[in-house]
Design an enzyme around this catalytic site. Sequence first.
Site, PDB file in Angstrom:
ATOM      1  N   CYS A 281       0.836  -1.179   0.000  1.00 46.13           N
ATOM      2  CA  CYS A 281       0.000   0.000   0.000  1.00 46.13           C
ATOM      3  C   CYS A 281       0.876   1.235   0.000  1.00 46.13           C
ATOM      4  O   CYS A 281       2.075   1.174  -0.218  1.00 46.13           O
ATOM      5  CB  CYS A 281      -0.908  -0.006   1.237  1.00 46.13           C
ATOM      6  SG  CYS A 281      -1.865  -1.537   1.427  1.00 46.13           S
TER       7      CYS A 281
ATOM      8  N   ARG B   2      -4.849   1.523  -0.266  1.00 47.62           N
ATOM      9  CA  ARG B   2      -4.766   0.076  -0.127  1.00 47.62           C
ATOM     10  C   ARG B   2      -4.737  -0.669  -1.451  1.00 47.62           C
ATOM     11  O   ARG B   2      -5.529  -0.411  -2.349  1.00 47.62           O
ATOM     12  CB  ARG B   2      -5.944  -0.449   0.709  1.00 47.62           C
ATOM     13  CG  ARG B   2      -5.788  -1.947   1.013  1.00 47.62           C
ATOM     14  CD  ARG B   2      -6.945  -2.491   1.804  1.00 47.62           C
ATOM     15  NE  ARG B   2      -6.713  -3.910   2.112  1.00 47.62           N
ATOM     16  CZ  ARG B   2      -7.657  -4.826   2.219  1.00 47.62           C
ATOM     17  NH1 ARG B   2      -8.922  -4.485   2.059  1.00 47.62           N
ATOM     18  NH2 ARG B   2      -7.340  -6.073   2.482  1.00 47.62           N
TER      19      ARG B   2
ATOM     20  N   ILE C 137      -4.793  -7.512  -0.912  1.00 47.76           N
ATOM     21  CA  ILE C 137      -4.210  -8.821  -1.192  1.00 47.76           C
ATOM     22  C   ILE C 137      -4.661  -9.858  -0.171  1.00 47.76           C
ATOM     23  O   ILE C 137      -5.075 -10.950  -0.528  1.00 47.76           O
ATOM     24  CB  ILE C 137      -2.667  -8.719  -1.231  1.00 47.76           C
ATOM     25  CG1 ILE C 137      -2.239  -7.876  -2.447  1.00 47.76           C
ATOM     26  CG2 ILE C 137      -2.026 -10.105  -1.297  1.00 47.76           C
ATOM     27  CD1 ILE C 137      -0.759  -7.678  -2.575  1.00 47.76           C
TER      28      ILE C 137
ATOM     29  N   ASN D 182       2.263  -0.384   5.203  1.00 42.16           N
ATOM     30  CA  ASN D 182       2.626  -0.693   3.830  1.00 42.16           C
ATOM     31  C   ASN D 182       3.532  -1.918   3.885  1.00 42.16           C
ATOM     32  O   ASN D 182       4.638  -1.842   4.425  1.00 42.16           O
ATOM     33  CB  ASN D 182       3.371   0.492   3.194  1.00 42.16           C
ATOM     34  CG  ASN D 182       4.042   0.122   1.887  1.00 42.16           C
ATOM     35  OD1 ASN D 182       3.571  -0.728   1.154  1.00 42.16           O
ATOM     36  ND2 ASN D 182       5.161   0.760   1.599  1.00 42.16           N
TER      37      ASN D 182
ATOM     38  N   GLU E  96       3.865  -6.540   4.045  1.00 41.25           N
ATOM     39  CA  GLU E  96       3.287  -7.841   4.359  1.00 41.25           C
ATOM     40  C   GLU E  96       3.962  -8.416   5.598  1.00 41.25           C
ATOM     41  O   GLU E  96       5.194  -8.361   5.720  1.00 41.25           O
ATOM     42  CB  GLU E  96       3.484  -8.830   3.198  1.00 41.25           C
ATOM     43  CG  GLU E  96       2.819  -8.425   1.892  1.00 41.25           C
ATOM     44  CD  GLU E  96       1.313  -8.567   1.916  1.00 41.25           C
ATOM     45  OE1 GLU E  96       0.799  -9.231   2.844  1.00 41.25           O
ATOM     46  OE2 GLU E  96       0.659  -8.026   1.013  1.00 41.25           O
TER      47      GLU E  96
END
Length: 506
Positions: free
Chosen positions: A2, A45, A48, A70, A72
Amino acid sequence: MCGIVAAIGDIDVSSCRNMLHRIAHRGPDDTGEVRKHNVWLGHQRLSIMDVEGGHQPMTHAPTGTYLVVNGEIYNHRHIRQDLGHALFETGSDSEAALHALVIDGPAGLARLRGMFALAFATEDGDFLAARDSLGVKPLYWARRDGVTLFASELRAFDPADRPLVETFPPGHCWSPEGGLVRFADAVPAHVRPARRAAEPEWDSSLVKAVREAIVSSVEHRMMSDVGVGVFLSGGLDSAIVAAVAAEYAARQDQPLPTFAVGSEGSSDLLAARHVAEYLQAKHHNIEHHEIPMSRQDAVEALPRAVRAIEHFDPSLVRSAVPNLLLAEYASQHVHAVLTGEGADELFAGYPYYHQEPFTSPEALQAELVRTVRELHHLNLQRCDRASMAFGLEAREPFLDRDVVEFVLSIPPEYKMVRPGVPEKQLLREAFDGWLPNEILHRGKEQFGDGAGAKELLEDAVRDLPEVAAADGVELRNREEAGYYAIWKRELDGIRPSATLGLFATT
């Protein structure tokens, strides 16, 4: 993946919203904001994980806390188990970061395995910003009287604030009360010293350990609710990632899209096709896409590439041009891709590693550590910006924290070139049988060169205007001066010495 913006202090909400709008390309699926006292958080956003329930800013009402991320968090399932599933309201990996900070405070950052830049706030106006140890995800900040601003890209900042913009250092967190604090190092102290190998050859157990570490990292990065592809250049590193991902996807009965770019007849395009055909015959799940790049394509993409990567280093720009075309096409098919970034820095893949002054084990180890720590200024910046220009998330399995620590703890003698032992031989042996022999033993070729971008851009460079450098930056050749002209036009007001760290350290 993001884009985030955050502010603490004397907030101008309109200015914050403008900052967020300038990075809307990073997250085209959703947008959100929240203001609490003297803190403002904004989020763009790219959906995912938990597409329906992962809206940000994420909040935990009982504790009055808010978070924008931002990146994972690849170990979010383990964090859920440790903290208790009852705490969680969504399937988003970002929620693991929220609860880790609620429960442990800044110490909770140590729980997170993955790539991230985040901002955390409470109802009472407490604030924390942080960035992962390698700086895989970008974060910049600007501090002036009365307010501190954060954003995922340089272009987000208002022109008046651009002279103040600095890179937020990887592995650090910041709060108004505690200031800037390091919470993690890209290369922890226990893996830094070079260790003398007793024997010149490694054994099968080390080969197996290298393979298992990389396989595990690739499989973790297949995490997605919307599908994952692979950027396949045809080089050793991306081919290994594709081979592991193809096997994993086949076990899940899923297709694996692969994407290659290059000029007609370029070595990268041909090698990638060979890898895709080999994996298709083996797993029957490859959906290979080729993106042809003409001279006109490359020339037209050049200013877009410089603007996207926010950089003017020639090797990065030459790589960014095909990378941008690749990302533009791939974003129409997937939301996330795996790449081979980081393997050369870990396994000594670049030719210069094997030349003076790096021909001793100690010198080689020191240079590998240095370049891993500098990746956030260079290839990671190019990889993130070129992909996120089209809302596409890039994931780098070789830069998993466990992989980095393990591979840099391997005696550097095992990474040195000698008669009959080419560069990255240990990595090649680890994946013997996973790829065609021609690919397994293919020599190193820079991405932009192998894709043909260098040749296609030569005429364009001659037509670019030259400008004088500023802030003590030395422009090393005509090509760099031309790219700098584009950079200066697109990012007027940014200080090169503050944002392009390699020029300050080399």
